[in-house]
Scaffold this motif. Structure first.
Motif, PDB file in Angstrom:
ATOM      1  N   UNK A   1       0.812  -1.220   0.000  1.00  6.51           N
ATOM      2  CA  UNK A   1       0.000   0.000   0.000  1.00  6.51           C
ATOM      3  C   UNK A   1       0.845   1.270   0.000  1.00  6.51           C
ATOM      4  N   UNK A   2       2.152   1.128   0.229  1.00 10.54           N
ATOM      5  CA  UNK A   2       3.038   2.290   0.155  1.00 10.54           C
ATOM      6  C   UNK A   2       3.367   2.663  -1.290  1.00 10.54           C
ATOM      7  N   UNK A   3       2.918   1.841  -2.236  1.00  8.42           N
ATOM      8  CA  UNK A   3       3.119   2.126  -3.657  1.00  8.42           C
ATOM      9  C   UNK A   3       1.755   2.445  -4.262  1.00  8.42           C
ATOM     10  N   UNK A   4       1.584   3.669  -4.733  1.00  6.86           N
ATOM     11  CA  UNK A   4       0.272   4.182  -5.131  1.00  6.86           C
ATOM     12  C   UNK A   4      -0.420   3.302  -6.164  1.00  6.86           C
ATOM     13  N   UNK A   5       0.345   2.796  -7.138  1.00  5.54           N
ATOM     14  CA  UNK A   5      -0.266   1.980  -8.190  1.00  5.54           C
ATOM     15  C   UNK A   5      -0.911   0.726  -7.612  1.00  5.54           C
ATOM     16  N   UNK A   6      -0.204   0.040  -6.720  1.00  3.53           N
ATOM     17  CA  UNK A   6      -0.731  -1.202  -6.161  1.00  3.53           C
ATOM     18  C   UNK A   6      -1.810  -0.929  -5.114  1.00  3.53           C
ATOM     19  N   UNK A   7      -1.690   0.173  -4.403  1.00  4.25           N
ATOM     20  CA  UNK A   7      -2.736   0.555  -3.449  1.00  4.25           C
ATOM     21  C   UNK A   7      -4.051   0.791  -4.173  1.00  4.25           C
ATOM     22  N   UNK A   8      -3.956   1.368  -5.374  1.00  4.11           N
ATOM     23  CA  UNK A   8      -5.154   1.693  -6.148  1.00  4.11           C
ATOM     24  C   UNK A   8      -5.735   0.468  -6.841  1.00  4.11           C
ATOM     25  N   UNK A   9      -4.875  -0.356  -7.447  1.00  3.17           N
ATOM     26  CA  UNK A   9      -5.371  -1.469  -8.262  1.00  3.17           C
ATOM     27  C   UNK A   9      -5.644  -2.735  -7.464  1.00  3.17           C
ATOM     28  N   UNK A  10      -4.903  -2.932  -6.347  1.00  2.00           N
ATOM     29  CA  UNK A  10      -5.047  -4.143  -5.526  1.00  2.00           C
ATOM     30  C   UNK A  10      -4.964  -5.413  -6.389  1.00  2.00           C
ATOM     31  N   UNK A  11      -4.010  -5.434  -7.317  1.00  2.00           N
ATOM     32  CA  UNK A  11      -3.834  -6.599  -8.175  1.00  2.00           C
ATOM     33  C   UNK A  11      -3.402  -7.816  -7.360  1.00  2.00           C
ATOM     34  N   UNK A  12      -3.838  -8.985  -7.798  1.00  2.00           N
ATOM     35  CA  UNK A  12      -3.356 -10.223  -7.181  1.00  2.00           C
ATOM     36  C   UNK A  12      -1.892 -10.416  -7.569  1.00  2.00           C
TER      37      UNK A  12
END
Length: 233
Positions: A84-95
């Motif tokens: 969650x400290x990386x905006x892209x992954x926090x937003x997309x929540x990809x598996x």
């Protein structure tokens, strides 16, 4: 793959929400209602939720260099650094496939394509994972051979692996399974401390020139090669 898991992987619905949608008749497979969450979704099935087809063309395929000191998780009850400290992954929540422990770094694969994630996590597909391992002392010849032939640790027999010495205390290790802290535990079996561990490849996907914290979308050739590795092409 189970229908409820397929929906959760490939949409914004949770597994529980997927179950409710299925039970309430809001999910169809190839145009027919399916009321069983455990229905096995095939690669060529068309799944619709509330009349909207889950479009496989919307899938994302991403490689990421996880820095050392970050958990491979979305959030942490103790406030430690995580995805969650990386905006892209926090937003997309990809598996993701290829969890790395807090002290390790390197390649993790992310996608919302449930077929890919499922196969990458299924042992029978023998997906290769390649690491560069830095140790405090070198492996002896007999220790190296024993590791390559598959160690038995705490009642579990690891699969055979490749161990290549590429420096004084530096090794290239290739495994086809991903038990928790597997490589660290294999070296620990011989009382050898791992000082640094970097994953550089999963299947045909390589870390390349990514720097810690960077991510990159896979190219068409990388996606095609990955599907071939996973017998989806």
């Amino acid at each position: 793959m189970r229908l409820n898991r397929f929906i959760a992987f490939n949409s914004n619905y949770s597994r529980r929400e997927a179950d409710e949608l299925i039970f309430n008749g809001h999910v169809t497979v190839n145009g027919k209602p399916v009321l069983v969450p455990g229905y096995d979704v095939k690669d060529d099935d068309n799944v619709s939720v509330l009349g909207k087809v889950i479009d496989r063309s919307d899938f994302l395929y991403v490689k990421f260099y996880k820095p050392r000191g970050f958990l491979t998780s979305y959030g942490d009850p103790y406030g430690r650094k995580n995805l969650n400290d990386f905006e892209f992954f926090k937003k997309t929540k990809l598996a993701y496939s290829g969890r790395l422990d807090n002290d390790s770094e390197g390649l993790i694969f992310f996608s919302n394509d449930g077929r890919i994630i499922h196969r990458m996590q299924t042992p029978k597909y023998d997906v290769e994972k390649e690491y560069i391992v830095y140790t405090k002392r070198p492996l002896g010849d007999e220790e190296k051979l024993a590791m390559e032939n598959g160690l038995e640790i705490d009642g579990h027999r690891f699969k055979k692996c490749s161990v290549e010495k590429i420096g004084r205390n530096k090794y290239r290790v290739i495994i086809t399974e991903g038990k928790k802290r597997q490589i660290r535990n294999m070296f620990k079996h011989f009382n050898i401390e791992v000082e640094r561990l970097v994953r550089i490849r999963i299947a045909n996907i390589t870390l390349g020139e990514l720097k810690p914290g960077d991510f990159k979308f896979l190219t068409k050739d990388e996606i095609k090669g990955l599907k071939e590795c996973l017998r989806l092409e």
